[in-house]
Design an enzyme around this catalytic site. Structure first.
Site, PDB file in Angstrom:
ATOM      1  N   CYS A   5       0.790  -1.105   0.031  1.00  0.00           N
ATOM      2  CA  CYS A   5       0.175   0.281  -0.055  1.00  0.00           C
ATOM      3  C   CYS A   5       0.613   1.455   0.389  1.00  0.00           C
ATOM      4  O   CYS A   5       1.847   1.454   0.714  1.00  0.00           O
ATOM      5  CB  CYS A   5      -0.864   0.055   1.438  1.00  0.00           C
ATOM      6  SG  CYS A   5      -2.147   1.525   1.268  1.00  0.00           S
ATOM      7  N   HIS A  39      -9.573   1.439   2.454  1.00  0.00           N
ATOM      8  CA  HIS A  39      -9.852   2.292   2.854  1.00  0.00           C
ATOM      9  C   HIS A  39     -10.899   3.495   3.498  1.00  0.00           C
ATOM     10  O   HIS A  39     -10.735   4.537   4.228  1.00  0.00           O
ATOM     11  CB  HIS A  39      -8.823   2.580   1.590  1.00  0.00           C
ATOM     12  CG  HIS A  39      -7.135   2.611   1.247  1.00  0.00           C
ATOM     13  ND1 HIS A  39      -6.580   2.984   2.323  1.00  0.00           N
ATOM     14  CD2 HIS A  39      -6.372   1.788   0.473  1.00  0.00           C
ATOM     15  CE1 HIS A  39      -4.984   2.313   1.790  1.00  0.00           C
ATOM     16  NE2 HIS A  39      -5.429   1.650   1.260  1.00  0.00           N
ATOM     17  N   HIS A  52      -9.197  -3.963  -1.790  1.00  0.00           N
ATOM     18  CA  HIS A  52      -7.970  -3.166  -0.723  1.00  0.00           C
ATOM     19  C   HIS A  52      -9.015  -1.776  -0.704  1.00  0.00           C
ATOM     20  O   HIS A  52      -8.227  -1.540   0.525  1.00  0.00           O
ATOM     21  CB  HIS A  52      -6.787  -3.298  -1.591  1.00  0.00           C
ATOM     22  CG  HIS A  52      -6.150  -2.476  -0.719  1.00  0.00           C
ATOM     23  ND1 HIS A  52      -4.180  -3.395  -0.394  1.00  0.00           N
ATOM     24  CD2 HIS A  52      -5.883  -0.999  -1.069  1.00  0.00           C
ATOM     25  CE1 HIS A  52      -3.700  -2.086  -0.197  1.00  0.00           C
ATOM     26  NE2 HIS A  52      -4.397  -0.852   0.050  1.00  0.00           N
ATOM     27  N   GLU A  53      -8.948  -0.984  -2.064  1.00  0.00           N
ATOM     28  CA  GLU A  53      -9.509   0.299  -1.963  1.00  0.00           C
ATOM     29  C   GLU A  53     -10.702   0.147  -1.089  1.00  0.00           C
ATOM     30  O   GLU A  53     -10.801   1.503  -0.178  1.00  0.00           O
ATOM     31  CB  GLU A  53      -9.463   0.502  -3.584  1.00  0.00           C
ATOM     32  CG  GLU A  53      -8.556   0.468  -4.373  1.00  0.00           C
ATOM     33  CD  GLU A  53      -7.196   1.062  -3.898  1.00  0.00           C
ATOM     34  OE1 GLU A  53      -6.668   2.416  -2.818  1.00  0.00           O
ATOM     35  OE2 GLU A  53      -6.240   0.592  -4.326  1.00  0.00           O
TER      36      GLU A  53
END
Ligand code: NI
Length: 218
Positions: free
Chosen positions: A137, A183, A179-180
């Site tokens: 990341c 966030h 993953h995004e």
């Protein structure tokens, strides 16, 4: 304090909370980030930017969706993601200091592997059995980890032209979306990783890299 006054106070606090949860237009901070950032934006890193990276992001409202600032922001996020100094496969708005539900993802499942923007994105369903894979990341240098992610997902989002879309994604693109989207809820891959180790190549490459915030940063 008698019960009537307590009720009034509680009501005022609730109204205040509701008002603060439904912002109209970009905040002053967001406008500052969009206008002041270079075309390659400052990328938030742990631990110095944990307040932003750990916050929950909110959707863009109709006003922000049709604003000129959004176009500028998407353009700068694209340039940041594709800059040789970052060279990532995805980026989420909190990483550049804006807690809104928007991400850019490289679509490995499409011809030419385009990087596309996804606004007000949410994952509707996670499908199949989780599979382990390597992740890093931009906000957690210089580590790598092994994270188990679902192989197929269904996502809903809005395109920059305002069109709402629901689609199924699989493979590595599905991993990037997971993953995004994490966030946007203040979750980092290190929270989910089975193992986290220093990526020696990244560490060497980043030795001279400055993580200093721009002068105008709050
Ligand atoms: Ni990330």
């Amino acid at each position: 304090m008698n019960s009537a006054r307590r009720t009034i106070c509680l009501t005022l606090v609730l109204v205040g909370l509701i008002c603060s949860c439904t912002p109209k237009g970009w905040s002053e901070w967001e406008k500052t980030v969009i206008a002041q950032s270079d075309s390659v934006m400052y990328v938030c890193v742990m631990p110095q930017d944990s307040a932003i990276l750990r916050a929950t992001s909110t959707n863009l409202g109709p006003e922000e969706l049709k604003s000129a600032e959004l176009k500028t922001l998407l353009d700068k996020m694209y340039r940041t993601l594709t800059d040789p100094s970052q060279d990532g496969v995805g980026i989420a708005a909190p990483q550049i200091g804006i807690n809104r539900r928007m991400v850019l993802v490289m679509r490995y499942d499409k011809p030419g592997q385009p990087i596309e923007p996804y606004l007000n994105i949410q994952i509707d369903s996670l499908l199949g059995e989780k599979e382990p894979g390597p992740e890093g990341c931009l906000s957690v240098p210089p580590y790598r980890g092994i994270v188990r992610r679902y192989p197929r997902i269904q996502i809903s989002y809005v395109k920059p032209d305002g069109t709402p879309v629901t689609e199924n994604v699989e493979g590595y693109s599905a991993v990037i979306f997971q993953h995004e989207c994490d966030h946007l809820d203040g979750i980092l891959y290190i929270d989910r990783a089975d193992t986290v180790t220093v990526n020696e190549a990244w560490a060497a490459e980043r030795e001279a890299f400055s993580y200093e915030r721009p002068a105008w940063w709050k």
